[in-house]
Design a protein around this motif. Structure first.
Motif, short mmCIF file in Angstrom:
data_model
loop_
_atom_site.label_atom_id
_atom_site.label_comp_id
_atom_site.label_asym_id
_atom_site.label_seq_id
_atom_site.Cartn_x
_atom_site.Cartn_y
_atom_site.Cartn_z
N VAL A 127 0.88 -1.13 -0.02
CA VAL A 127 -0.08 0.20 0.01
C VAL A 127 0.77 1.21 0.04
CG1 VAL A 127 -1.65 1.13 1.26
CG2 VAL A 127 -1.91 -0.94 1.13
N GLY A 128 0.35 2.26 -0.82
CA GLY A 128 1.40 3.45 -0.81
C GLY A 128 0.37 4.49 0.08
N LEU A 129 1.04 5.40 0.59
CA LEU A 129 0.41 6.20 1.75
C LEU A 129 0.63 7.59 1.29
CD1 LEU A 129 -1.25 7.39 4.13
CD2 LEU A 129 0.70 6.56 5.65
N TYR A 130 -0.15 8.43 0.67
CA TYR A 130 -0.11 9.80 0.43
C TYR A 130 -0.03 10.46 1.61
CZ TYR A 130 0.68 14.25 -2.12
OH TYR A 130 1.21 15.19 -2.45
N VAL A 131 0.85 11.40 1.90
CA VAL A 131 0.71 12.24 3.14
C VAL A 131 1.00 13.79 2.41
CG1 VAL A 131 1.85 13.14 5.19
CG2 VAL A 131 1.48 10.78 4.90
N PRO A 132 0.24 14.58 2.82
CA PRO A 132 0.54 15.95 2.31
C PRO A 132 1.53 16.71 2.83
CG PRO A 132 -1.89 15.74 2.74
CD PRO A 132 -1.16 14.63 3.17
N GLY A 133 2.47 17.72 2.17
CA GLY A 133 3.10 18.52 2.81
C GLY A 133 2.50 19.81 3.48
N GLY A 134 3.60 20.59 3.70
CA GLY A 134 3.09 22.15 4.27
C GLY A 134 2.14 22.12 4.89
N ALA A 135 0.91 23.12 4.51
CA ALA A 135 0.11 23.50 5.68
C ALA A 135 -0.64 22.38 6.28
CB ALA A 135 -0.62 24.62 5.09
N ALA A 136 -1.06 21.35 5.08
CA ALA A 136 -1.90 20.29 5.62
C ALA A 136 -1.53 19.18 6.02
CB ALA A 136 -2.92 20.00 4.37
N ALA A 137 -0.23 19.22 6.55
CA ALA A 137 0.72 18.09 6.95
C ALA A 137 -0.03 17.46 8.21
CB ALA A 137 2.05 18.37 6.98
N TYR A 138 -0.73 16.81 8.35
CA TYR A 138 -1.37 16.17 9.73
C TYR A 138 -0.73 15.03 10.09
CZ TYR A 138 -4.72 20.12 8.67
OH TYR A 138 -5.38 21.27 8.49
N PRO A 139 0.05 14.95 11.19
CA PRO A 139 0.36 13.72 11.83
C PRO A 139 -0.88 12.70 11.96
CG PRO A 139 0.64 15.39 13.26
CD PRO A 139 0.44 15.97 12.03
N SER A 140 -1.89 13.30 12.48
CA SER A 140 -2.88 12.32 12.72
C SER A 140 -3.46 11.45 11.64
CB SER A 140 -4.17 13.42 13.36
OG SER A 140 -4.72 14.03 12.42
N SER A 141 -3.46 12.01 10.38
CA SER A 141 -3.69 11.34 9.42
C SER A 141 -2.89 10.34 8.73
CB SER A 141 -3.78 12.31 8.10
OG SER A 141 -5.05 13.39 8.24
N VAL A 142 -1.60 10.25 9.36
CA VAL A 142 -0.73 9.41 8.99
C VAL A 142 -1.08 8.24 9.95
CG1 VAL A 142 1.72 8.59 9.51
CG2 VAL A 142 1.42 10.90 8.68
N LEU A 143 -1.45 8.29 11.20
CA LEU A 143 -1.95 7.43 11.98
C LEU A 143 -3.16 6.76 11.50
CD1 LEU A 143 -1.33 8.72 15.49
CD2 LEU A 143 0.31 7.22 14.16
N MET A 144 -4.24 7.48 11.12
CA MET A 144 -5.54 7.14 10.57
C MET A 144 -5.39 6.20 9.35
SD MET A 144 -7.75 7.88 12.61
CE MET A 144 -8.16 9.15 14.02
N ASN A 145 -4.50 6.34 8.61
CA ASN A 145 -4.13 5.37 7.50
C ASN A 145 -3.26 4.46 7.64
OD1 ASN A 145 -5.27 6.98 4.78
ND2 ASN A 145 -4.83 8.72 6.05
N ALA A 146 -2.12 4.81 8.32
CA ALA A 146 -1.51 3.61 8.62
C ALA A 146 -1.61 2.39 9.43
CB ALA A 146 0.04 4.22 8.78
N VAL A 147 -2.23 2.81 10.64
CA VAL A 147 -2.36 1.87 11.59
C VAL A 147 -3.46 0.74 11.16
CG1 VAL A 147 -3.33 1.70 13.95
CG2 VAL A 147 -1.81 3.56 13.74
N PRO A 148 -4.63 1.27 10.43
CA PRO A 148 -5.45 0.26 9.99
C PRO A 148 -4.92 -0.72 9.07
CG PRO A 148 -6.52 2.50 10.04
CD PRO A 148 -5.19 2.61 10.38
#
Lengths: 431, 431
Positions: A127-148
């Motif tokens: 699986v590839g996980l896209y994480v935005p950079g800059g202003a919308a860089a949300y660590p919570s989104s990394v967890l919400m996508n990667a942990v499941p």
């Protein structure tokens, strides 16, 4: 000024129907540009990634710098403040625990015919996980996508994140570490999606791509769909708060603003049966806006897309909720359970006066990636199912095939598919 | 002549990689035509349906004839031969029984923080089922789409089926009756999809559209996606048979041809460790072709897309299967279980010498709508999940919010979302 609708007045249905079909997002047509970017990456691989990164992220990469070194990840993550890291750990554990409970079970049984039937779930391999950079860089989104994905058993998780000017986000790197993501590439945009879908010398192709992104990323995901799987294309965030008059207006105002501050296209709606309370909430929103650091965004969202809907009784809210099908629903009432039971269409429900939606964005456990733009009518939030696929199993012996075969032969012949019929008949010595 | 590949020879990897990326379907670009049809149906509703039906289906409809009368359905269904009706009943019961076992369970629990967390599955409220008319009118597909929807609890199932020249297909009508579908409209093509998505005076809009169709239908489904949910866009059918030398070559030949007869773009592949057996199968295919009523289609498919792949040991097939990710996989070997356990990517596995894939097309129980074109790497066959959506539930009281809140506040502030932080802090009297 938010929309004001009153279900007790004639003409409401027409107003509400118009409100429902209102579009909040300007469609940015970037399709041609993205088609070109994908073609370049397919043709030139890493060299195209390097060119686009120079152009869009203002940084010079060598091919051997596309993948972040483990030491670079560790160094950046080490700059994440300890209390933020602790909070990320706390969140990751809760997300993991909740998503484990959603794991489906395989089935395997022999039925009366003697046939052995089953279904088994297997993780998507990569699986590839896209994480935005800059202003919308949300660590919570990394967890919400990667942990499941980890809970589902995905073996390979490859993260792409643009690092404009070369800057890594410490909290995003810490979240990746906590989620066990070690394969990270410092590329973004449509070019990163193309690399994940088709592969380059540095980035091996994946089977599915998830994660939020801008219009270019969304267009790229649509275009590579089929070559790889993709998650939903998320639209601007939404909250609908159903509240009785016994709430603190300031609490409800904060909940509305916590969506409105996301994005000018976000939407916050209040449904209440108390006209005086509605006016108090509106005043509280104004008061909060005057001291909010993101007031400009929140004010634009509230003015253009916000709404206050008055109903005679809170029960009347149920049908409206199901038509709005909001991403997030708060039931800030004394007895939320009976109301909740009647709701069909929403991504997530927050029950009671002490369940602000924001707690679900971070630490409650359920996923914060949820269906927007009324798609909760037919789709679900991100979860382990997005990282699994199901294979059905059929095992027959001569006896069970003899019981099932004749009906299948009749149907195959009724459909004019003789080879289907013969594949069964030949095993049963039937004509 | 089918492709011949030999994994025991040098150069195999390059040949196999090329074989994998071969496209089987000419992309028919009907997008502009379909955009126009959808716009017409949105603007003119039933009148547009009537015009397109005159043009494409050569029949004159009045608005009050768009929906089939119950008596018309009954009359057509009564012409379905009894043995076919009995076989449809037999199939429907088995499909229902299997899909019931796939229904997911709701979760609801209180965790150590005192927060009450849950997830509940609810049926999609209304589903449109597209059924092709003419040659590809398959009653089995009606069951495979409608029965899982019913099992999931979908309240409203609306079927659209073109009836060129006014002719109803008795077996399709019988299948609809058996599946409990009573709302049937005699329209097809992109116009029917548009009507289901946006609604007309006669056809109320649905929340999701499923079912197979031609290039126009597929393009229309892609274009209305977002407005409604859609199922997968199925490509041409595929089978991969892994067989040892102890099989009857004629049986395996029939299995290959039962896919090849579907469509010139269909694909049938044999993987075996026995070169002599492979030659016998090839001869058996030729012999069967000479007496097949659909020989022209099957021969074209077998010649253009068929393949025989030789491996040293059957274990070597596992990695190849996962890369091909076939829609259907047969394991025609003495001990299929251990081999099956190692396979990750396929829509359905048929185990043993007496489990021809054709039995799964009709009566085994699992769905015959399965992922094609290598999408079994990341997606699943049709099932009850396609007709359900999941809502997450979070209930907190003051105490549990006090336990969860501080971490959420820290993360919200780390992400620069102050209103998120304040929505929690205000309830806890925190700064």
């Amino acid at each position: 000024m938010p929309h004001r609708l009153d279900a007790r007045q004639p003409g409401f249905e027409a107003q509400f129907a118009e409100f429902l079909t209102g579009k909040r997002e300007a469609q940015q047509d970037v399709n041609d540009a993205v088609v070109a970017i994908i073609a370049e990456v397919r043709n030139r691989g890493d060299a195209a990634l390097i060119d686009y990164t120079r152009r869009f992220d203002r940084m010079e990469l060598r091919a051997d710098q596309i993948r972040l070194a483990g030491t670079a990840i560790d160094d950046a993550a080490a700059q994440c403040p300890t209390d933020v890291r602790d909070a990320l750990h706390f969140a990751a554990e809760r997300i993991e625990s909740y998503h484990r409970k959603l794991m489906p079970s395989d089935i395997d049984y022999r039925d009366a015919s003697g046939a052995q039937l089953g279904a088994r779930w297997r993780p998507v391999a990569s699986v590839g996980l896209y994480v935005p950079g800059g202003a919308a860089a949300y660590p919570s989104s990394v967890l919400m996508n990667a942990v499941p994905a980890r809970v589902a058993g995905v073996k390979r998780l490859a993260m792409v994140v643009p690092t404009p000017g070369g800057t890594l986000n410490p909290a995003v790197m810490a979240a990746a570490q906590i989620a066990g993501v070690t394969e990270i590439y410092r590329v973004g945009g449509a070019q990163a999606v193309a690399a994940l879908a088709y592969g380059t010398a540095t980035i091996a192709a994946v089977d599915k791509i998830v994660g939020p992104g801008n219009a270019y990323v969304a267009a790229a995901k649509r275009l590579v769909f089929g070559q790889v799987g993709i998650d939903m294309i998320a639209g601007p965030s939404e909250i609908l708060v159903v509240a009785d008059g016994a709430n603190d207006p300031a609490w409800i105002a904060m909940d509305l603003l916590s969506q409105a501050e996301h994005d000018e296209a976000a939407q916050a709606i209040l449904i209440t049966n108390d006209e005086g309370f509605a006016a108090q909430v509106e005043r509280a929103v104004e008061a909060e806006l005057s001291r909010s650091p993101r007031a400009a965004i929140a004010r634009a969202s509230w003015a253009a897309h916000g709404a206050i809907i008055l109903v005679q009784r809170l029960d009347d809210a149920v049908a409206l909720v199901d038509r709005i099908a909001p991403e997030h629903l708060e039931l800030a009432v004394a007895e939320p359970e009976p109301l909740s039971q009647r709701i069909q269409n929403t991504g997530a429900i927050f029950l009671g006066r002490y369940a602000p939606e924001a707690v679900g964005d971070y630490v409650a456990g359920p996923n914060h990636v949820l269906p927007t733009a009324r798609s909760a009518r037919f789709s679900s939030g991100l979860g382990v199912h997005d990282f699994l696929k199901r294979t059905s199993l059929v095992r027959c012996d001569a006896e069970s095939l003899a019981r099932l075969g004749p009906a299948a032969i009749r149907l195959a012949r009724a459909e004019g598919l003789e080879a289907h019929a013969r594949a069964i008949a030949i095993r049963l010595n039937l004509p």
